[in-house]
Design a protein around this motif. Sequence first.
Motif, PDB file in Angstrom:
ATOM      1  N   GLY A 152       0.820  -1.205   0.000  1.00  0.00           N
ATOM      2  CA  GLY A 152       0.000   0.000   0.000  1.00  0.00           C
ATOM      3  C   GLY A 152       0.854   1.256   0.000  1.00  0.00           C
ATOM      4  N   ALA A 153       0.177   2.396  -0.013  1.00  0.00           N
ATOM      5  CA  ALA A 153       0.892   3.670  -0.041  1.00  0.00           C
ATOM      6  C   ALA A 153       1.750   3.821   1.217  1.00  0.00           C
ATOM      7  CB  ALA A 153      -0.112   4.814  -0.129  1.00  0.00           C
ATOM      8  N   ALA A 154       2.951   4.314   1.032  1.00  0.00           N
ATOM      9  CA  ALA A 154       3.900   4.564   2.127  1.00  0.00           C
ATOM     10  C   ALA A 154       4.251   3.308   2.925  1.00  0.00           C
ATOM     11  CB  ALA A 154       3.400   5.667   3.056  1.00  0.00           C
ATOM     12  N   SER A 155       4.132   2.155   2.275  1.00  0.00           N
ATOM     13  CA  SER A 155       4.561   0.927   2.959  1.00  0.00           C
ATOM     14  C   SER A 155       6.084   0.768   2.846  1.00  0.00           C
ATOM     15  CB  SER A 155       3.839  -0.294   2.382  1.00  0.00           C
ATOM     16  OG  SER A 155       4.128  -0.426   1.012  1.00  0.00           O
ATOM     17  N   GLY A 156       6.729   1.668   2.118  1.00  0.00           N
ATOM     18  CA  GLY A 156       8.197   1.656   2.043  1.00  0.00           C
ATOM     19  C   GLY A 156       8.747   1.029   0.774  1.00  0.00           C
ATOM     20  N   ASN A 206       6.568  -3.965   8.175  1.00  0.00           N
ATOM     21  CA  ASN A 206       7.701  -3.141   8.615  1.00  0.00           C
ATOM     22  C   ASN A 206       7.280  -1.964   9.489  1.00  0.00           C
ATOM     23  OD1 ASN A 206       7.233  -0.776   6.815  1.00  0.00           O
ATOM     24  ND2 ASN A 206       7.611  -2.284   5.215  1.00  0.00           N
ATOM     25  N   LEU A 257       9.930  -1.677  11.820  1.00  0.00           N
ATOM     26  CA  LEU A 257      11.304  -1.882  11.319  1.00  0.00           C
ATOM     27  C   LEU A 257      11.847  -0.598  10.703  1.00  0.00           C
ATOM     28  CD1 LEU A 257      10.968  -5.316   9.432  1.00  0.00           C
ATOM     29  CD2 LEU A 257      11.825  -4.910  11.746  1.00  0.00           C
ATOM     30  N   SER A 258      13.142  -0.388  10.854  1.00  0.00           N
ATOM     31  CA  SER A 258      13.745   0.766  10.175  1.00  0.00           C
ATOM     32  C   SER A 258      13.949   0.382   8.712  1.00  0.00           C
ATOM     33  CB  SER A 258      15.094   1.102  10.805  1.00  0.00           C
ATOM     34  OG  SER A 258      16.009   0.077  10.502  1.00  0.00           O
ATOM     35  N   GLU A 318       6.986  13.553   5.247  1.00  0.00           N
ATOM     36  CA  GLU A 318       7.583  13.935   3.955  1.00  0.00           C
ATOM     37  C   GLU A 318       6.939  15.223   3.437  1.00  0.00           C
ATOM     38  OE1 GLU A 318       6.691  10.400   1.720  1.00  0.00           O
ATOM     39  OE2 GLU A 318       8.759   9.713   1.815  1.00  0.00           O
ATOM     40  N   VAL A 369      14.589  -3.431   6.916  1.00  0.00           N
ATOM     41  CA  VAL A 369      13.815  -4.050   5.822  1.00  0.00           C
ATOM     42  C   VAL A 369      14.731  -4.380   4.650  1.00  0.00           C
ATOM     43  CG1 VAL A 369      11.722  -3.865   4.416  1.00  0.00           C
ATOM     44  CG2 VAL A 369      11.972  -2.415   6.418  1.00  0.00           C
ATOM     45  N   SER A 412      11.545   3.427  -1.273  1.00  0.00           N
ATOM     46  CA  SER A 412      12.833   3.647  -0.589  1.00  0.00           C
ATOM     47  C   SER A 412      13.569   2.333  -0.389  1.00  0.00           C
ATOM     48  CB  SER A 412      12.652   4.404   0.724  1.00  0.00           C
ATOM     49  OG  SER A 412      11.441   4.108   1.324  1.00  0.00           O
ATOM     50  N   ARG A 415       4.460   8.591   8.086  1.00  0.00           N
ATOM     51  CA  ARG A 415       5.584   8.630   7.130  1.00  0.00           C
ATOM     52  C   ARG A 415       5.317   9.659   6.044  1.00  0.00           C
ATOM     53  NH1 ARG A 415       6.626   2.160   6.129  1.00  0.00           N
ATOM     54  NH2 ARG A 415       7.360   1.686   8.225  1.00  0.00           N
ATOM     55  N   ARG A 416       4.110   9.619   5.475  1.00  0.00           N
ATOM     56  CA  ARG A 416       3.777  10.551   4.395  1.00  0.00           C
ATOM     57  C   ARG A 416       3.755  11.992   4.890  1.00  0.00           C
ATOM     58  NH1 ARG A 416       5.311   8.331   0.833  1.00  0.00           N
ATOM     59  NH2 ARG A 416       4.259   7.371  -0.911  1.00  0.00           N
TER      60      ARG A 416
HETATM   61  O1  CDP Z   1       6.913   3.694  -2.092  1.00  0.00           O
HETATM   62  P1  CDP Z   1       6.033   3.703  -0.916  1.00  0.00           P
HETATM   63  O2  CDP Z   1       4.886   4.635  -1.044  1.00  0.00           O
HETATM   64  O3  CDP Z   1       5.578   2.349  -0.510  1.00  0.00           O
HETATM   65  O4  CDP Z   1       6.854   4.212   0.347  1.00  0.00           O
HETATM   66  P2  CDP Z   1       8.205   5.040   0.431  1.00  0.00           P
HETATM   67  O5  CDP Z   1       8.043   6.308  -0.324  1.00  0.00           O
HETATM   68  O6  CDP Z   1       9.331   4.174   0.126  1.00  0.00           O
HETATM   69  O7  CDP Z   1       8.289   5.319   1.987  1.00  0.00           O
HETATM   70  C1  CDP Z   1       7.562   6.345   2.617  1.00  0.00           C
HETATM   71  C2  CDP Z   1       8.395   6.919   3.748  1.00  0.00           C
HETATM   72  O8  CDP Z   1       8.483   5.977   4.814  1.00  0.00           O
HETATM   73  C3  CDP Z   1       9.812   7.269   3.357  1.00  0.00           C
HETATM   74  O9  CDP Z   1      10.113   8.537   3.885  1.00  0.00           O
HETATM   75  C4  CDP Z   1      10.627   6.164   4.020  1.00  0.00           C
HETATM   76  O10 CDP Z   1      11.909   6.623   4.377  1.00  0.00           O
HETATM   77  C5  CDP Z   1       9.818   5.837   5.245  1.00  0.00           C
HETATM   78  N1  CDP Z   1      10.037   4.441   5.717  1.00  0.00           N
HETATM   79  C6  CDP Z   1      10.319   4.210   7.050  1.00  0.00           C
HETATM   80  O11 CDP Z   1      10.411   5.159   7.818  1.00  0.00           O
HETATM   81  N2  CDP Z   1      10.535   2.937   7.508  1.00  0.00           N
HETATM   82  C7  CDP Z   1      10.415   1.885   6.699  1.00  0.00           C
HETATM   83  N3  CDP Z   1      10.608   0.657   7.184  1.00  0.00           N
HETATM   84  C8  CDP Z   1      10.115   2.093   5.342  1.00  0.00           C
HETATM   85  C9  CDP Z   1       9.915   3.395   4.879  1.00  0.00           C
END
Ligand code: CDP
Length: 673
Positions: A463-467, A650, A653-654, A618, A658, A470, A614-615
């Motif tokens: 999903g959105a902001a699932s990481g 996660n 998790l940092s 940002e 991950v 990054s 997280r979002r």
């Molecule tokens: O691509 P997606 O929307 O899944 O997520 P992303 O843009 O990779 O991650 C959203 C934010 O969450 C970024 O600022 C990442 O650094 C952060 N993040 C985090 O704090 N811990 C994680 N385990 C994964 C992502």
Amino acid sequence: MTESLLIKPFRTPARGVAQIPGSKSITNRALILAALAEGETLLTGALFSRDTKILIQSLRTLGFKILDDEVAGTIRVQGMAGNIPAKEGSLHVGNAGTAARFLTAFLALSHQGKYAMDGDVAMRARPMSGLLNSLASSQTFAYTAEGKPAQAFPFILQTSGQLKDLTVDASASSQLLSALLMVLPLRAGASVKMSGETVSEPFVVMTEKMCAQFGRPLSRDTQGRWFCPNPGAYLSPKIYPIEPDATAASYFIALPAVTGKDACVRLQGYQPQGLQGDTAFAEVAKQYGADIRFEGDSAIVHSWSDLRGGDFDFNQFSDTFLTLATLAPLANKPTVIRQIAHTRKQETDRLLAMATELNRLGVKVEPSPEALQADTSLSSLTIYPSREALLKTAKKGPTSIHTYEDHRMAMSFGILGSYDLLGDGTPWIKIEDPSCTGKTFPRFFEALEALRSRFVTIAIDGGAASGKSSTARAVAQHLGLMHVDTGAHYRTLTVGLLKANALPTNIASVEKALAQFKLGSALRGFSSHCLLNGKIASEAEIRSPEVNAMVSAFAALPVVRNYILNYQRSQVELAQASGFAGLIMEGRDIGSVVLPQATLRIFLEADAEARRLRRSSEGQSDSIVQRDLLDSTRTAAPLICPQGAVRIDNTKLSLAEVVQEIEGLIAPALHVS
Ligand code: CDP
Ligand code: CDP
């Protein structure tokens, strides 16, 4: 007892992104120029070795703010526009020639400064007088503890801050001249002239080019005097990527010559028109039969069509002669390497060392090692290829190659040993004292091993902001994979559709707009970006509130999904042709629809609150809950965790954790044992 390393021949074609360290010469010049610039400069791809660490530490001692991150390969330098904060200090330059020379000229800019300078025993014997005499003409004096004029380390440098019309004898080292060229722009009216000739012209050219890159190009008048027509503090380029070391790259240009017909190695950031003279090796390699393609900012080396032999003058890029010499025993014709007399006084007598070790493998060379020993003026080598001779020696067991504390002997014979001479993977070359590569390339044998890989495809959904982005970006960089963010594809299409006034509720308007689109790809670093009608939409455009609000509605339409599907699948071929070790693609339907046969499928999740935080951290205005709902309830390719995918929650998790977990899952599939 020195340890030795048995080289395991490659039984599969070499593939992947060669992990080449940054150039030392460029890193140390960039540190000086960034410190003399106005504003902050971020150096990326920097080399972290003994010599660069000495310069960083010295600049800190002088009051400069420098933040370095060895893992990321970055150095952040706060420039002081030509000012040197500390008026006094004590600096130890070890045996780092560039740090020693560059810092001495740099300190001459300090008004009424006094600095105690020393180096290792070896450094005390290295030439400095050309530079010190030159600075003395501008009232910057070096003297010994007894108060006598000093000609070498250690010395106390009493600086005036002035630079007038200088003359330098740089016959002993081009660094003496380069050091002065870099400080010229800081003083209006300053100039430098050489009193004689200098060796290593390509390094002077490197200095000139870098002064220009930092906004202060130099000129030469009719008498050959250098000056800066537009003097002042350097202008920070903000981000300055350091080129990968061109000499180190030569080993990975050579590797596909000996590792099967489908080898494909990517040299990220390698540019033939770059700053380093040793890129001339690529031209020689091409004449010899190499298949090197320059695409974007990188080079891709495929299996060589041939090993042709030939006659080559290596005078201007002699550090790379060893790379060619170790391929020569496998060539179709003899190889002549000329004009390398000066390499007989380097880490070791390289000409003699090469002749001796090739001989040890059964290879005939001229002059013979005995003749070379008897006559130190001999300056070329002819190598007569013979697989039969090599085989005869190899059948008796692995040959132990002496490396004479010379990193380049170890690395070049490491490439030859990668050739599967016996056809069954039996090692036939052993490298003595492999850790001697530490001088310039401590992780050389690991970098070689990393190219023993199988092409992998990795699907990441969530999903959105699932990481996803990054995580995938970091994994791509560490393992040499090509990264594709399919969310960015849908966002790019949304930008185009909104511009065309298409509405998700009006399929005809969407179809009409799509018919006008032409898609392409462009590589930026490790990521493949989507080109819409020849352009990459900016981050600001694809992450605007309007796009955030509309993207999921457009992405839910089968007509949009079908339109992009083949393009997304074609990224596999792009990754293969570009020399990556694999592809890592992230989105919502990668493991279920786009790449259901992926080597590994991963589903990332994190609880909604963590993702919202997280979002918002940002600074994005984005209703992720609403988008998730649309994405997981749509009929076309909904967001689901595909069967057989590895689920990673996660929330707690940092990012680094991950990334490590995912790399652990990929490693067994990627590495060929
Ligand atoms: O691509 P997606 O929307 O899944 O997520 P992303 O843009 O990779 O991650 C959203 C934010 O969450 C970024 O600022 C990442 O650094 C952060 N993040 C985090 O704090 N811990 C994680 N385990 C994964 C992502
Ligand atoms: O970064 P974030 O996870 O918020 O979103 P994204 O990965 O940039 O994706 C934006 C939108 O594109 C998603 O909300 C989905 O609607 C759509 N998308 C999709 O449908 N299928 C994919 N494979 C990737 C994205």
